[in-house]
Write an enzyme that holds these catalytic residues in place. Structure first.
Site, PDB file in Angstrom:
ATOM      1  N   VAL A 124     -47.179 -62.851  -2.083  1.00  0.00           N
ATOM      2  CA  VAL A 124     -47.866 -63.652  -2.704  1.00  0.00           C
ATOM      3  C   VAL A 124     -48.806 -64.753  -1.502  1.00  0.00           C
ATOM      4  O   VAL A 124     -49.950 -64.906  -1.838  1.00  0.00           O
ATOM      5  CB  VAL A 124     -47.131 -64.610  -3.665  1.00  0.00           C
ATOM      6  CG1 VAL A 124     -47.924 -65.868  -4.530  1.00  0.00           C
ATOM      7  CG2 VAL A 124     -46.495 -63.649  -4.865  1.00  0.00           C
ATOM      8  N   LEU A 143     -50.193 -61.212  -9.599  1.00  0.00           N
ATOM      9  CA  LEU A 143     -50.675 -60.141  -9.203  1.00  0.00           C
ATOM     10  C   LEU A 143     -49.735 -59.002  -8.956  1.00  0.00           C
ATOM     11  O   LEU A 143     -48.643 -59.438  -8.886  1.00  0.00           O
ATOM     12  CB  LEU A 143     -51.216 -60.356  -7.584  1.00  0.00           C
ATOM     13  CG  LEU A 143     -50.505 -60.951  -6.595  1.00  0.00           C
ATOM     14  CD1 LEU A 143     -49.347 -60.010  -5.876  1.00  0.00           C
ATOM     15  CD2 LEU A 143     -51.434 -61.788  -5.617  1.00  0.00           C
ATOM     16  N   GLU A 191     -48.135 -55.713  -6.970  1.00  0.00           N
ATOM     17  CA  GLU A 191     -48.313 -55.005  -5.512  1.00  0.00           C
ATOM     18  C   GLU A 191     -48.989 -53.588  -5.990  1.00  0.00           C
ATOM     19  O   GLU A 191     -48.835 -53.029  -6.802  1.00  0.00           O
ATOM     20  CB  GLU A 191     -46.528 -54.853  -5.170  1.00  0.00           C
ATOM     21  CG  GLU A 191     -45.947 -56.002  -4.944  1.00  0.00           C
ATOM     22  CD  GLU A 191     -44.683 -55.840  -4.274  1.00  0.00           C
ATOM     23  OE1 GLU A 191     -44.270 -54.677  -3.522  1.00  0.00           O
ATOM     24  OE2 GLU A 191     -43.864 -56.780  -4.129  1.00  0.00           O
ATOM     25  N   ASN A 221     -43.479 -62.206 -17.437  1.00  0.00           N
ATOM     26  CA  ASN A 221     -42.773 -60.992 -16.882  1.00  0.00           C
ATOM     27  C   ASN A 221     -41.654 -60.480 -17.451  1.00  0.00           C
ATOM     28  O   ASN A 221     -41.619 -59.111 -17.889  1.00  0.00           O
ATOM     29  CB  ASN A 221     -42.170 -61.451 -15.334  1.00  0.00           C
ATOM     30  CG  ASN A 221     -43.142 -61.293 -14.349  1.00  0.00           C
ATOM     31  OD1 ASN A 221     -44.373 -60.824 -14.487  1.00  0.00           O
ATOM     32  ND2 ASN A 221     -42.717 -61.878 -13.093  1.00  0.00           N
ATOM     33  N   ALA A 229     -42.580 -44.481 -20.317  1.00  0.00           N
ATOM     34  CA  ALA A 229     -40.984 -44.433 -19.885  1.00  0.00           C
ATOM     35  C   ALA A 229     -40.869 -44.001 -18.324  1.00  0.00           C
ATOM     36  O   ALA A 229     -41.793 -42.915 -18.038  1.00  0.00           O
ATOM     37  CB  ALA A 229     -40.645 -43.330 -20.963  1.00  0.00           C
ATOM     38  N   CYS A 235     -39.820 -58.268  -8.379  1.00  0.00           N
ATOM     39  CA  CYS A 235     -40.226 -59.348  -9.211  1.00  0.00           C
ATOM     40  C   CYS A 235     -39.398 -59.196 -10.690  1.00  0.00           C
ATOM     41  O   CYS A 235     -38.714 -59.920 -10.978  1.00  0.00           O
ATOM     42  CB  CYS A 235     -41.674 -59.166  -9.647  1.00  0.00           C
ATOM     43  SG  CYS A 235     -42.568 -59.271  -8.246  1.00  0.00           S
ATOM     44  N   ARG A 264     -37.831 -52.818  -2.133  1.00  0.00           N
ATOM     45  CA  ARG A 264     -36.642 -53.905  -2.740  1.00  0.00           C
ATOM     46  C   ARG A 264     -36.351 -53.385  -4.066  1.00  0.00           C
ATOM     47  O   ARG A 264     -37.447 -53.155  -4.776  1.00  0.00           O
ATOM     48  CB  ARG A 264     -37.433 -55.199  -2.443  1.00  0.00           C
ATOM     49  CG  ARG A 264     -37.278 -55.562  -0.961  1.00  0.00           C
ATOM     50  CD  ARG A 264     -37.976 -56.903  -0.886  1.00  0.00           C
ATOM     51  NE  ARG A 264     -39.294 -56.790  -1.448  1.00  0.00           N
ATOM     52  CZ  ARG A 264     -40.111 -58.211  -1.386  1.00  0.00           C
ATOM     53  NH1 ARG A 264     -39.681 -59.355  -1.196  1.00  0.00           N
ATOM     54  NH2 ARG A 264     -41.311 -58.135  -1.682  1.00  0.00           N
TER      55      ARG A 264
HETATM   56  C1  UGA Z   1     -45.095 -57.506 -11.628  1.00  0.00           C
HETATM   57  C2  UGA Z   1     -45.996 -57.891 -12.862  1.00  0.00           C
HETATM   58  O1  UGA Z   1     -46.846 -56.922 -13.237  1.00  0.00           O
HETATM   59  C3  UGA Z   1     -47.170 -59.024 -12.218  1.00  0.00           C
HETATM   60  O2  UGA Z   1     -47.914 -59.467 -12.998  1.00  0.00           O
HETATM   61  C4  UGA Z   1     -46.198 -60.083 -11.378  1.00  0.00           C
HETATM   62  O3  UGA Z   1     -46.986 -60.907 -10.894  1.00  0.00           O
HETATM   63  C5  UGA Z   1     -45.255 -59.664 -10.443  1.00  0.00           C
HETATM   64  O4  UGA Z   1     -44.607 -58.781 -11.118  1.00  0.00           O
HETATM   65  C6  UGA Z   1     -44.488 -61.004  -9.670  1.00  0.00           C
HETATM   66  O5  UGA Z   1     -44.121 -61.510 -10.669  1.00  0.00           O
HETATM   67  O6  UGA Z   1     -44.729 -61.117  -8.489  1.00  0.00           O
HETATM   68  P1  UGA Z   1     -45.058 -55.818  -9.802  1.00  0.00           P
HETATM   69  O7  UGA Z   1     -43.487 -55.935  -9.787  1.00  0.00           O
HETATM   70  O8  UGA Z   1     -45.832 -55.738  -8.404  1.00  0.00           O
HETATM   71  O9  UGA Z   1     -45.685 -56.826 -10.820  1.00  0.00           O
HETATM   72  O10 UGA Z   1     -45.297 -54.213 -10.347  1.00  0.00           O
HETATM   73  P2  UGA Z   1     -45.595 -53.694 -11.752  1.00  0.00           P
HETATM   74  O11 UGA Z   1     -46.783 -52.903 -11.638  1.00  0.00           O
HETATM   75  O12 UGA Z   1     -45.532 -54.767 -12.856  1.00  0.00           O
HETATM   76  O13 UGA Z   1     -44.473 -52.667 -11.968  1.00  0.00           O
HETATM   77  C7  UGA Z   1     -42.829 -53.177 -12.096  1.00  0.00           C
HETATM   78  C8  UGA Z   1     -42.027 -51.802 -12.081  1.00  0.00           C
HETATM   79  O14 UGA Z   1     -42.082 -51.688 -13.508  1.00  0.00           O
HETATM   80  C9  UGA Z   1     -42.319 -50.832 -11.397  1.00  0.00           C
HETATM   81  O15 UGA Z   1     -40.768 -50.341 -11.074  1.00  0.00           O
HETATM   82  C10 UGA Z   1     -42.870 -49.790 -12.312  1.00  0.00           C
HETATM   83  O16 UGA Z   1     -42.508 -48.544 -11.861  1.00  0.00           O
HETATM   84  C11 UGA Z   1     -42.108 -50.110 -13.758  1.00  0.00           C
HETATM   85  N1  UGA Z   1     -43.123 -49.834 -14.741  1.00  0.00           N
HETATM   86  C12 UGA Z   1     -44.287 -50.337 -14.954  1.00  0.00           C
HETATM   87  C13 UGA Z   1     -42.549 -48.683 -15.893  1.00  0.00           C
HETATM   88  O17 UGA Z   1     -41.530 -48.324 -15.625  1.00  0.00           O
HETATM   89  N2  UGA Z   1     -43.584 -48.510 -16.735  1.00  0.00           N
HETATM   90  C14 UGA Z   1     -44.618 -49.023 -16.986  1.00  0.00           C
HETATM   91  O18 UGA Z   1     -45.048 -48.654 -18.062  1.00  0.00           O
HETATM   92  C15 UGA Z   1     -45.009 -50.032 -16.192  1.00  0.00           C
END
Ligand code: UGA
Length: 433
Positions: A12, A154, A156, A209, A253, A261, A328
């Site tokens: 961040v 944001l 990653e 989140n 899924a 996060c 992580r």
């Molecule tokens: C998440 C949030 O989306 C951001 O808005 C937030 O700023 C960030 O956490 C944080 O708090 O710093 P991030 O962890 O980078 O972002 O990634 P995501 O794209 O949200 O995915 C998180 C997890 O959910 C991943 O393991 C992804 O594979 C999983 N996921 C996501 C699913 O299994 N299914 C989905 O439909 C979407």
């Protein structure tokens, strides 16, 4: 143009600092990790994030962005200070706020005139109040300051785009002065800004989140029902998502959410609620479903291979999601460990995360390509949906595998096509078990 100090050069902090410099501000990023700062000074990135290196380079060259370990001096010279240090989870899931407290003290001691101190890290609700009290205790009494909350949303892998074109900016403030400074900083982005009190801003982050994590666990639970009934979770998600009130995003899924996060923030929010005497059972179920989803996936692999012991399993994807080298809380770790416990030999490939993973999981054969992973493997397991895996030459993969067996934790292929090609294709929520 503002003089800005960013404390903490993690995900961040580094992205925020770089993007704020790109908006024309004079930004200094501070970290107490000298090695990291030395690397950044040489323009070496501590993380892989698309576009970040170029943007850092551009802004360092333009003299708008620099790196230092000297917090006190930087505070003195800055009007706005963003706290973006880590808030790692403690054993009990609670966020460890000791870095935030240490930094607040140091900031207070470097403050000579008015400063706005902004919490950017994800912190428990009411942390703003604590930061304010800490600064009050350590600052020279005549110095004015404000504290604000400005949570970051944001993701990653798409961090720069998310920072530059967010759906909204959330600003939690107590004074008009703090509101004006932050709205001015974000004005060039030309996006909606919601101004609230500090606690509400902090809660918006927790709630967002947790809600997204809830969507994922919900669709994962639906995927289990799909498998029990012969329905197709992709179709169900599509049909649900067309309702604008629901939306299609975060209804993929898979093998559960990972990363630094969602798992951490969810655990922290459950703990905060407990401390406030509210039992957030809904979020406990979200956590439980997420854990079970990984266990179910392991069972699927075991069922498909019958005996795991002595079998070679190829893993495609190690990072917790595509376009990042972050491992992580990556589901790949639990999955590989689970298979190794049962005696499997693991080969693996990831476009960016192998360096980091090789420091965590030693007993794995890291390969140069997906094809090398497939060679003589008893099964291929898709763990992360990198786009290069969607483009694989599947006929070649089939020839290389000992068995034409693919177990896909991210539903990246069309089931029918895979069957036509002669694969035994096992995925999530798209076939009767
Ligand atoms: C998440 C949030 O989306 C951001 O808005 C937030 O700023 C960030 O956490 C944080 O708090 O710093 P991030 O962890 O980078 O972002 O990634 P995501 O794209 O949200 O995915 C998180 C997890 O959910 C991943 O393991 C992804 O594979 C999983 N996921 C996501 C699913 O299994 N299914 C989905 O439909 C979407």
């Amino acid at each position: 143009m503002k003089k800005i100090c960013i404390v903490g050069t993690g995900y961040v902090g580094l992205v925020t600092g770089t993007c704020l410099a790109d908006l024309g501000n004079d930004v200094v990023c501070v970290d107490n990790n000298k090695e990291k700062i030395d690397c950044l000074k040489e323009l070496k990135m501590p993380i892989y994030e698309p576009g970040l290196k170029d943007l850092v380079q551009k802004n360092v060259k333009a003299n708008r962005l620099s790196f230092t370990t000297n917090l006190k001096d930087t505070v003195e010279k800055s009007e706005v200070i963003f706290i973006a240090v880590g808030t790692p989870p403690k054993e009990n899931g609670e966020a460890d706020l000791s870095f935030v407290e240490d930094v607040a003290k140091e900031i207070a001691m470097g403050m000579k005139n008015y400063h706005l101190v902004v919490e950017k890290s994800t912190v428990p609700v009411q942390t703003g109040q604590r930061v304010k009290e800490t600064i009050q205790n350590f600052v020279d009494g005549s110095v004015e300051f404000d504290v604000a909350s400005n949570p970051e949303f944001l993701r990653e892998g798409s961090a720069i785009g998310d920072f530059m074109q967010p759906d909204r900016i959330v600003i939690g403030v107590e004074t008009e002065r703090a509101k004006n400074i932050l709205t001015e900083i974000y004005k060039p982005l030309n996006v909606p800004i919601i101004v609230t009190d500090i606690q509400s801003a902090e809660l918006i982050k927790h709630a967002s989140n947790s809600f997204l994590a809830t969507k994922i666990s919900f669709i994962n639970a639906i995927s289990v029902i799909c498998e029990l009934t012969g329905a197709d979770v992709e179709k169900v998600a599509e049909g649900m998502g067309m309702d604008k009130r629901i939306g299609r995003s975060f209804l993929n899924a898979g093998i559960g959410f990972g990363g630094f996060c969602f798992p951490k923030d969810l655990a922290a929010f459950i703990r905060i609620s407990e401390k406030l005497s509210y039992d957030f059972e809904l979020l406990k179920a979200v956590e439980k479903i997420n854990q079970e989803q990984k266990e179910l996936f392991l069972k699927k692999i075991e069922k498909a291979l019958w005996n795991i012991k002595g079998k070679t399993i190829g893993i495609l994807g190690l990072s917790f999601k595509p376009n990042t080298d972050d491992i992580r809380f990556a589901p790949s770790i639990d999955i590989i460990k689970g298979l190794q416990k049962d005696g499997a030999l693991i080969k693996a490939y990831d476009p960016y995360a192998m360096d980091k993973m090789s420091k965590v999981l030693k007993n794995v054969e890291y390969c140069k390509s997906p094809y090398e992973v497939a060679k003589d493997a008893d099964a291929l397991v898709i763990v992360t949906e990198w786009s290069e895996f969607k483009e694989l030459d599947l006929d070649k993969i089939k020839k290389l595998l000992k068995n034409p067996l693919i177990i896909d934790g991210r539903n990246i292929y069309d089931s029918e096509k895979m069957q036509k090609k002669g694969f035994k294709y096992i995925c999530i929520g798209r076939m009767k078990t």
